[in-house]
Design an enzyme around this catalytic site. Structure first.
Site, PDB file in Angstrom:
ATOM      1  N   TYR A 214       1.048  -1.191   0.101  1.00  0.00           N
ATOM      2  CA  TYR A 214       0.288   0.065  -0.135  1.00  0.00           C
ATOM      3  C   TYR A 214       0.879   1.279  -0.088  1.00  0.00           C
ATOM      4  CZ  TYR A 214      -3.963  -3.051   1.175  1.00  0.00           C
ATOM      5  OH  TYR A 214      -5.064  -3.755   0.955  1.00  0.00           O
ATOM      6  N   GLU A 215       0.217   2.251  -0.591  1.00  0.00           N
ATOM      7  CA  GLU A 215       1.122   3.624  -0.656  1.00  0.00           C
ATOM      8  C   GLU A 215       1.312   3.950   0.513  1.00  0.00           C
ATOM      9  OE1 GLU A 215       0.789   8.036  -2.731  1.00  0.00           O
ATOM     10  OE2 GLU A 215      -0.660   6.343  -3.341  1.00  0.00           O
ATOM     11  N   SER A 216       0.669   4.000   1.735  1.00  0.00           N
ATOM     12  CA  SER A 216       0.823   4.393   2.850  1.00  0.00           C
ATOM     13  C   SER A 216       2.049   3.919   3.472  1.00  0.00           C
ATOM     14  CB  SER A 216      -0.218   3.916   3.814  1.00  0.00           C
ATOM     15  OG  SER A 216      -0.434   2.633   3.979  1.00  0.00           O
TER      16      SER A 216
ATOM     17  N   LEU B 118       7.836   5.629   3.323  1.00  0.00           N
ATOM     18  CA  LEU B 118       7.274   5.932   1.924  1.00  0.00           C
ATOM     19  C   LEU B 118       8.475   5.775   0.801  1.00  0.00           C
ATOM     20  CD1 LEU B 118       4.875   6.628   0.368  1.00  0.00           C
ATOM     21  CD2 LEU B 118       5.164   8.926   0.626  1.00  0.00           C
TER      22      LEU B 118
END
Length: 270
Positions: A57-59, A76
């Site tokens: 996930y981008e998080s 990130l």
């Protein structure tokens, strides 16, 4: 949580779309997933036929949409440099508000950019995912407002103007290889790379799909009919939705219960 067995022979177009998308994921696949339908489809695959897939996930969460349910949380920059830009993502699972015939996506604005009718969440990491993932799966509801002849804004590149332009620009990923909607399934045609209808759902006609497309739709010589959801797929998907709703509600409740003094302490030390 168990789903009432009497409802397992009925399903919604959204459920069919999610299940059709989940079936495309293979064991040990590494997926970069967006929230919403892409996340639901990827998690459904993991809970059914592909338990060993890896969800990114981008998080920064790995194998969990929420931090508290994730296997790991990574910075990130590592998500993008180690996983995405290094070519470790097999499938980027994206949604969109608009898509054109060459798989280019808009998640930025509806209407003119300066004074849009609707300003949406924007790009996020989608352009990088569309650029670097080995291939892209797109999921969205289909209508003339979402399947458009010309995007109001190009957020993420698909095949650009088609006919090999993506390759000529040396974009590393293969681009959108499958588009799954609530009406059917589309794949890029060889050569032109224009999205072509290759499969439809039960009780959905080709004419209905044409009417929901904002350009003259190319249809494969043979259009397959996607098998309807099994009782097990529906049960797992509905249980997944319930658990997700409860987890999100619990997280939101905890936020509202945080004593104001803690916020003041946080502000004073910032």
């Amino acid at each position: 949580m168990n789903v009432d067995s009497t409802s397992l022979n009925k399903y919604t177009p959204d459920e069919m779309m999610t299940i059709a998308a989940a079936r495309l994921i293979w064991p040990r696949c590494v997926c970069f997933v967006g929230i919403g339908v892409p996340s639901a489809a990827a998690n459904l695959a993991r809970l059914t036929h592909a338990p060993d897939i890896v969800l990114i996930y981008e998080s920064g969460a790995i194998d969990g949409e929420l931090a508290e349910t994730a296997t790991a949380i990574v910075p990130l920059p590592e998500i993008f440099s180690y996983w995405l830009q290094a070519g470790r993502i097999d499938v980027g699972f994206l949604g969109a508000a608009q898509i054109d015939r060459f798989g280019n996506l808009n998640t930025t604005v509806i209407g003119g950019y300066g004074k849009p009718k609707t300003r949406m969440p924007g790009a996020g990491g989608a352009p990088e995912i569309a650029h670097h993932a080995k291939q892209i799966f797109v999921v969205l509801k289909q209508s003339p407002r979402s399947f458009v002849a010309k995007l109001d804004f190009c957020t993420s590149a698909g095949f650009l103007n088609g006919n090999g332009e993506r390759a000529r620009r040396a974009i590393p990923g293969a681009g959108p290889q499958v588009v799954i909607t609530d009406l059917g399934v589309f794949k890029p045609a060889a050569g032109s790379q224009e999205l072509t209808l290759v499969a439809r759902y039960e009780n959905v006609s080709v004419d209905k799909i044409r009417e929901a497309t904002g350009w003259p739709l190319t249809v494969a010589d043979t259009v397959d009919i996607v098998a309807p959801p099994t009782a097990d797929e529906l049960r797992v998907l509905r249980d997944l939705h319930k658990r997700t709703e409860i987890a999100h509600a619990s997280y939101a409740h905890r936020l509202t219960k945080t004593p104001p003094v803690l916020f003041e302490q946080a502000r004073s030390t910032a």
